[in-house]
Motif scaffolding. Structure first.
Motif, PDB file in Angstrom:
ATOM      1  N   VAL A  89       0.819  -1.213   0.000  1.00  0.00           N
ATOM      2  CA  VAL A  89       0.000   0.000   0.000  1.00  0.00           C
ATOM      3  C   VAL A  89       0.853   1.264   0.000  1.00  0.00           C
ATOM      4  O   VAL A  89       0.619   2.199  -0.783  1.00  0.00           O
ATOM      5  CB  VAL A  89      -0.962   0.002   1.216  1.00  0.00           C
ATOM      6  CG1 VAL A  89      -1.713   1.329   1.304  1.00  0.00           C
ATOM      7  CG2 VAL A  89      -1.929  -1.164   1.125  1.00  0.00           C
ATOM      8  N   PHE A  90       1.877   1.307   0.857  1.00  0.00           N
ATOM      9  CA  PHE A  90       2.666   2.529   1.003  1.00  0.00           C
ATOM     10  C   PHE A  90       3.447   2.864  -0.257  1.00  0.00           C
ATOM     11  O   PHE A  90       3.515   4.022  -0.670  1.00  0.00           O
ATOM     12  CB  PHE A  90       3.618   2.420   2.199  1.00  0.00           C
ATOM     13  CG  PHE A  90       2.942   2.357   3.540  1.00  0.00           C
ATOM     14  CD1 PHE A  90       1.563   2.471   3.670  1.00  0.00           C
ATOM     15  CD2 PHE A  90       3.683   2.162   4.688  1.00  0.00           C
ATOM     16  CE1 PHE A  90       0.937   2.405   4.904  1.00  0.00           C
ATOM     17  CE2 PHE A  90       3.070   2.096   5.932  1.00  0.00           C
ATOM     18  CZ  PHE A  90       1.693   2.222   6.036  1.00  0.00           C
ATOM     19  N   PHE A  91       4.065   1.846  -0.899  1.00  0.00           N
ATOM     20  CA  PHE A  91       4.826   2.126  -2.120  1.00  0.00           C
ATOM     21  C   PHE A  91       3.898   2.379  -3.309  1.00  0.00           C
ATOM     22  O   PHE A  91       4.240   3.143  -4.214  1.00  0.00           O
ATOM     23  CB  PHE A  91       5.834   1.016  -2.406  1.00  0.00           C
ATOM     24  CG  PHE A  91       7.094   1.160  -1.614  1.00  0.00           C
ATOM     25  CD1 PHE A  91       8.096   2.026  -2.013  1.00  0.00           C
ATOM     26  CD2 PHE A  91       7.279   0.456  -0.434  1.00  0.00           C
ATOM     27  CE1 PHE A  91       9.255   2.185  -1.275  1.00  0.00           C
ATOM     28  CE2 PHE A  91       8.433   0.602   0.318  1.00  0.00           C
ATOM     29  CZ  PHE A  91       9.418   1.475  -0.102  1.00  0.00           C
ATOM     30  N   PHE A  92       2.713   1.726  -3.306  1.00  0.00           N
ATOM     31  CA  PHE A  92       1.728   2.080  -4.330  1.00  0.00           C
ATOM     32  C   PHE A  92       1.409   3.565  -4.231  1.00  0.00           C
ATOM     33  O   PHE A  92       1.420   4.283  -5.234  1.00  0.00           O
ATOM     34  CB  PHE A  92       0.440   1.257  -4.172  1.00  0.00           C
ATOM     35  CG  PHE A  92      -0.670   1.757  -5.059  1.00  0.00           C
ATOM     36  CD1 PHE A  92      -0.778   1.326  -6.370  1.00  0.00           C
ATOM     37  CD2 PHE A  92      -1.595   2.698  -4.602  1.00  0.00           C
ATOM     38  CE1 PHE A  92      -1.782   1.817  -7.219  1.00  0.00           C
ATOM     39  CE2 PHE A  92      -2.602   3.198  -5.430  1.00  0.00           C
ATOM     40  CZ  PHE A  92      -2.683   2.744  -6.733  1.00  0.00           C
ATOM     41  N   LEU A  93       1.111   4.031  -3.018  1.00  0.00           N
ATOM     42  CA  LEU A  93       0.735   5.435  -2.839  1.00  0.00           C
ATOM     43  C   LEU A  93       1.894   6.383  -3.146  1.00  0.00           C
ATOM     44  O   LEU A  93       1.677   7.487  -3.658  1.00  0.00           O
ATOM     45  CB  LEU A  93       0.202   5.657  -1.425  1.00  0.00           C
ATOM     46  CG  LEU A  93      -1.179   5.040  -1.172  1.00  0.00           C
ATOM     47  CD1 LEU A  93      -1.549   5.126   0.297  1.00  0.00           C
ATOM     48  CD2 LEU A  93      -2.241   5.702  -2.037  1.00  0.00           C
ATOM     49  N   MET A  94       3.122   5.957  -2.849  1.00  0.00           N
ATOM     50  CA  MET A  94       4.291   6.780  -3.167  1.00  0.00           C
ATOM     51  C   MET A  94       4.347   7.072  -4.670  1.00  0.00           C
ATOM     52  O   MET A  94       4.430   8.231  -5.092  1.00  0.00           O
ATOM     53  CB  MET A  94       5.573   6.060  -2.736  1.00  0.00           C
ATOM     54  CG  MET A  94       6.856   6.745  -3.145  1.00  0.00           C
ATOM     55  SD  MET A  94       8.236   5.601  -3.008  1.00  0.00           S
ATOM     56  CE  MET A  94       9.420   6.600  -2.169  1.00  0.00           C
ATOM     57  N   ALA A  95       4.289   6.016  -5.479  1.00  0.00           N
ATOM     58  CA  ALA A  95       4.368   6.191  -6.931  1.00  0.00           C
ATOM     59  C   ALA A  95       3.094   6.808  -7.494  1.00  0.00           C
ATOM     60  O   ALA A  95       3.137   7.587  -8.448  1.00  0.00           O
ATOM     61  CB  ALA A  95       4.652   4.850  -7.602  1.00  0.00           C
ATOM     62  N   PHE A  96       1.940   6.481  -6.893  1.00  0.00           N
ATOM     63  CA  PHE A  96       0.664   7.023  -7.356  1.00  0.00           C
ATOM     64  C   PHE A  96       0.634   8.546  -7.202  1.00  0.00           C
ATOM     65  O   PHE A  96       0.280   9.267  -8.127  1.00  0.00           O
ATOM     66  CB  PHE A  96      -0.484   6.382  -6.575  1.00  0.00           C
ATOM     67  CG  PHE A  96      -1.837   6.885  -6.988  1.00  0.00           C
ATOM     68  CD1 PHE A  96      -2.435   6.435  -8.154  1.00  0.00           C
ATOM     69  CD2 PHE A  96      -2.515   7.814  -6.216  1.00  0.00           C
ATOM     70  CE1 PHE A  96      -3.683   6.903  -8.551  1.00  0.00           C
ATOM     71  CE2 PHE A  96      -3.761   8.289  -6.595  1.00  0.00           C
ATOM     72  CZ  PHE A  96      -4.346   7.826  -7.762  1.00  0.00           C
ATOM     73  N   VAL A  97       1.021   9.025  -6.017  1.00  0.00           N
ATOM     74  CA  VAL A  97       1.048  10.469  -5.771  1.00  0.00           C
ATOM     75  C   VAL A  97       2.063  11.142  -6.696  1.00  0.00           C
ATOM     76  O   VAL A  97       1.792  12.185  -7.290  1.00  0.00           O
ATOM     77  CB  VAL A  97       1.355  10.767  -4.287  1.00  0.00           C
ATOM     78  CG1 VAL A  97       1.656  12.245  -4.071  1.00  0.00           C
ATOM     79  CG2 VAL A  97       0.191  10.333  -3.412  1.00  0.00           C
ATOM     80  N   CYS A  98       3.234  10.533  -6.841  1.00  0.00           N
ATOM     81  CA  CYS A  98       4.258  11.073  -7.741  1.00  0.00           C
ATOM     82  C   CYS A  98       3.704  11.178  -9.163  1.00  0.00           C
ATOM     83  O   CYS A  98       3.830  12.213  -9.818  1.00  0.00           O
ATOM     84  CB  CYS A  98       5.502  10.190  -7.712  1.00  0.00           C
ATOM     85  SG  CYS A  98       6.781  10.727  -8.872  1.00  0.00           S
ATOM     86  N   GLY A  99       3.071  10.113  -9.630  1.00  0.00           N
ATOM     87  CA  GLY A  99       2.517  10.101 -10.976  1.00  0.00           C
ATOM     88  C   GLY A  99       1.404  11.110 -11.166  1.00  0.00           C
ATOM     89  O   GLY A  99       1.307  11.752 -12.217  1.00  0.00           O
ATOM     90  N   LEU A 100       0.577  11.270 -10.139  1.00  0.00           N
ATOM     91  CA  LEU A 100      -0.510  12.242 -10.200  1.00  0.00           C
ATOM     92  C   LEU A 100       0.032  13.657 -10.417  1.00  0.00           C
ATOM     93  O   LEU A 100      -0.439  14.385 -11.283  1.00  0.00           O
ATOM     94  CB  LEU A 100      -1.294  12.188  -8.880  1.00  0.00           C
ATOM     95  CG  LEU A 100      -2.805  12.043  -8.938  1.00  0.00           C
ATOM     96  CD1 LEU A 100      -3.200  10.819  -9.731  1.00  0.00           C
ATOM     97  CD2 LEU A 100      -3.361  11.971  -7.521  1.00  0.00           C
ATOM     98  N   VAL A 101       1.030  14.017  -9.622  1.00  0.00           N
ATOM     99  CA  VAL A 101       1.598  15.368  -9.705  1.00  0.00           C
ATOM    100  C   VAL A 101       2.379  15.546 -11.010  1.00  0.00           C
ATOM    101  O   VAL A 101       2.246  16.562 -11.692  1.00  0.00           O
ATOM    102  CB  VAL A 101       2.495  15.670  -8.486  1.00  0.00           C
ATOM    103  CG1 VAL A 101       3.184  17.022  -8.632  1.00  0.00           C
ATOM    104  CG2 VAL A 101       1.676  15.627  -7.197  1.00  0.00           C
ATOM    105  N   ALA A 102       3.192  14.545 -11.374  1.00  0.00           N
ATOM    106  CA  ALA A 102       4.022  14.650 -12.575  1.00  0.00           C
ATOM    107  C   ALA A 102       3.187  14.721 -13.852  1.00  0.00           C
ATOM    108  O   ALA A 102       3.665  15.195 -14.883  1.00  0.00           O
ATOM    109  CB  ALA A 102       4.993  13.472 -12.648  1.00  0.00           C
TER     110      ALA A 102
END
Length: 197
Positions: A89-102
Motif C-alpha cells: 500500500v505505502f509504495f503504491f501510494l508513493m508512486a501514485f502520488v508522484c505520478g498524479l503530480v508529474a
C-alpha cells in the motif's frame, strides 16, 4: 458518449517489467538490512525506480509496479515479510502520488519541475505513512509518544537518505528513459495519451 479507458496488454507489461525492476533493485542495489529499534531498514535505490514508474507511466501503472515489486521483495525476505501488506500500500501510494503530480496539466511526466514536485510529494507520502505506522504500533504497545519518536529516529534518518537519493535519481533519469523508449519506437504504445512526446 465517452470511451472508457481499459487496462491494455501494454499496461500489464509495463506494470510487470517495472515491478520486476523494483524487486531486483531492492534485492541487489542496497545496503542492509540495518537493524533499528523499530525493525530492520535498508538504504536502497529501488525508491528511485518507484518514483520513476509514477513519472513515466502515471499514478495507477506506476503505483501498481512500485507496490507489487516492493511487496514481492518483502515476501522473499524473512526480515521484512511481516511488513509486506503495508509495503504494498505505502509504495503504491508513493508512486501514485508522484505520478498524479508529474502528470498534472497534461504534462505526462515531461516537465522537470512537476517531476521534482511529484517525487517530493510521493516520497513525503511514503515517509508520513511509514512513520505514522511505526509510531502508532509503538503507542499501541504501551510506549509514550516521546519514546516512540526516539525509537524511530534511526530508521527515519535512513528513510530520509532513501528519499533524497530517490528524488534526485528519478528526476534525472525520467527524461533520459522516456526519450530512450520513444526512440525505440515504443512511444505510441507506452504513452498514447501524449503522442509519444
Amino acid at each position: 458518449m465517452t470511451q472508457q479507458k481499459k487496462f491494455s496488454t501494454y499496461d500489464l507489461v509495463i506494470v510487470g517489467v517495472m515491478a520486476a525492476l523494483v524487486f531486483a533493485a531492492t534485492f541487489f542495489l542496497k545496503i542492509g538490512p540495518i537493524p533499528t529499534p523499530v525493525g530492520p531498514t535498508q538504504i536502497k535505490l529501488a525508491n528511485a525506480l518507484c518514483l520513476l514508474a509514477g513519472m513515466l507511466f502515471g499514478g495507477v501503472r506506476g503505483g501498481l509496479a512500485a507496490g507489487i515489486g516492493s511487496a514481492l521483495f518483502d515476501l522473499s525476505n524473512p526480515a521484512f515479510v511481516e511488513s509486506a501488506p503495508y509495503t504494498l500500500v505505502f509504495f503504491f501510494l508513493m508512486a501514485f502520488v508522484c505520478g498524479l503530480v508529474a502528470n498534472l496539466g497534461g504534462k505526462h511526466g515531461t516537465d522537470r519541475k512537476l517531476n521534482l514536485l511529484g517525487a517530493l510529494a510521493g516520497s513525503l507520502t511514503y515517509l508520513v505513512l511509514n512513520f505514522g505506522k511505526k509510531i502508532l504500533l509503538l503507542l499501541l504497545a504501551g510506549s509514550s509518544l516521546q519514546a516512540a519518536a526516539v525509537s524511530c529516529a534511526t530508521s527515519f534518518f535512513f528513510s530520509v537518505i532513501n528519499m533524497v537519493v530517490g528524488v534526485v535519481i528519478s528526476v534525472l533519469l525520467a527524461p533520459v528513459c522516456r526519450q530512450a523508449l520513444v526512440q525505440a519506437g515504443l512511444g505510441p504504445k507506452l504513452f498514447p495519451h501524449h503522442n509519444a512526446a
